[in-house]
Design an enzyme around this catalytic site. Structure first.
Site, short mmCIF file in Angstrom:
data_model
loop_
_atom_site.label_atom_id
_atom_site.label_comp_id
_atom_site.label_asym_id
_atom_site.label_seq_id
_atom_site.Cartn_x
_atom_site.Cartn_y
_atom_site.Cartn_z
CG ASP A 13 -0.33 -0.47 2.49
OD1 ASP A 13 0.91 -0.46 2.59
OD2 ASP A 13 -1.07 -0.83 3.42
CG ASP A 70 -9.23 -1.63 11.98
OD1 ASP A 70 -8.18 -2.23 11.65
OD2 ASP A 70 -9.63 -0.61 11.38
CG HIS A 80 -6.07 -2.15 9.00
ND1 HIS A 80 -6.29 -1.16 9.94
CD2 HIS A 80 -4.72 -2.16 8.81
CE1 HIS A 80 -5.14 -0.62 10.29
NE2 HIS A 80 -4.16 -1.20 9.63
CD GLU A 98 -9.02 1.18 7.49
OE1 GLU A 98 -9.25 0.53 8.53
OE2 GLU A 98 -8.27 2.16 7.47
C1 F6R Z 1 1.36 -1.50 6.29
C2 F6R Z 1 0.02 -2.02 6.38
C3 F6R Z 1 -0.79 -2.03 7.63
C4 F6R Z 1 -0.03 -2.40 8.89
C5 F6R Z 1 -0.94 -2.37 10.11
C6 F6R Z 1 -0.19 -2.67 11.39
O1 F6R Z 1 1.87 -1.61 4.96
O2 F6R Z 1 -0.43 -2.41 5.38
O3 F6R Z 1 -1.86 -2.94 7.44
O4 F6R Z 1 0.52 -3.68 8.73
O5 F6R Z 1 -1.53 -1.11 10.21
O6 F6R Z 1 0.71 -1.64 11.63
P1 F6R Z 1 1.79 -1.72 12.81
O7 F6R Z 1 2.78 -2.76 12.39
O8 F6R Z 1 2.42 -0.35 12.85
O9 F6R Z 1 1.06 -2.09 14.05
#
Ligand code: F6R
Length: 242
Positions: free
Chosen positions: A67, A136, A138, A143
């Site tokens: 992403d 959540d 994702h 989402e």
């Molecule tokens: C990042 C991504 C997100 C993160 C998620 C967890 O490329 O796609 O889905 O993996 O938000 O983030 P952290 O590791 O910061 O808890």
């Protein structure tokens, strides 16, 4: 689904890096799907360390990232392009032309999403997709919603995600981009292997819900229960409720 218990963040990072290294050793010209966020930083650090020791070679690897924020210039320190260069690409021998991320500066969402899906197809799909998990549920920026979105698409970030990511923008949520381009669930599910890393007590509840509850688009990660080769590497805290 295979769950690997790690003692702590360092152990989680080493175990995940071992799995990625094995993939690169077994198939040097593999396609790695990569993630940003706080969780995989230690995994990248370990891979860089092994690269410096001559244990792993990225010269034939192709990468596709999950992403990117829409509207953020590549050079912005919080763009995922910058994150990946800082934590991995600038530190190992992956070829610049083999690096792929959604282009957040292309404001034509339809064209950019179609381009990115075509890139993933043209490299033959993903051999190993690394994922983190949001509080959540994702994955990527998929989402919670009513349906599983399939291919690359543009998303409006949920207030919780903006809140969680503001730590990277001087704690100011006004500075957090409000949209992102993300790989879709179908693309993630088509990866031949999926490796999720999770650490900390803050992830314990969602790990339990996502992998020991019903499969539902309200918890996007729950679909991974149905993936034929899904590995979750979690530390004691993240796995404390399962
Ligand atoms: C990042 C991504 C997100 C993160 C998620 C967890 O490329 O796609 O889905 O993996 O938000 O983030 P952290 O590791 O910061 O808890």
């Amino acid at each position: 689904m295979k769950i690997i218990r790690a003692k702590d963040y360092y152990d989680m990072s080493r175990k995940a890096a071992n799995i990625i290294s094995a993939q690169v050793i077994l198939k040097p010209d593999c396609v790695l799907g990569l993630a940003t966020g706080g969780t995989p930083v230690g995994t990248y650090k370990q891979l860089v360390d092994w690269y410096n020791k001559g244990d792993v070679d990225f010269s034939e690897v192709t990468t596709v990232n999950l992403d990117e924020y829409r509207g953020l210039p590549k050079e912005h320190p919080e763009s995922y392009w910058s994150f990946m260069h800082r934590n991995l690409f600038d530190l190992v021998n992956v070829r610049p032309e083999a690096i792929n991320l959604p282009d957040g500066t292309n404001m034509d969402a339809k064209a950019e999403c179609a381009r990115y899906d075509a890139v993933i197809k043209s490299v033959g799909g993903i051999d190993l997709q690394l994922l983190g998990i949001g509080h959540d549920g994702h994955i990527g920026f998929n989402e919670p919603c009513d349906v599983f979105e399939l291919g690359t698409h543009c998303v409006d970030l949920k207030p919780e995600t903006i809140e969680a990511n503001k730590r990277f923008f001087d704690g100011n949520e006004e500075l957090v981009p409000k949209q992102a381009y993300t790989m879709g669930i179908k693309t993630i599910m088509q990866a031949r292997k999926v490796l999720m890393v999770a650490n900390g007590v803050g992830k314990a509840e969602i790990i339990k819900k996502a992998f020991f509850g019903p499969v539902t688009p309200e918890i996007p990660a729950s679909i991974l229960q149905m993936h034929p080769d899904f590995i979750l590497v979690g530390d004691e805290e993240a796995l404390s409720l399962i």
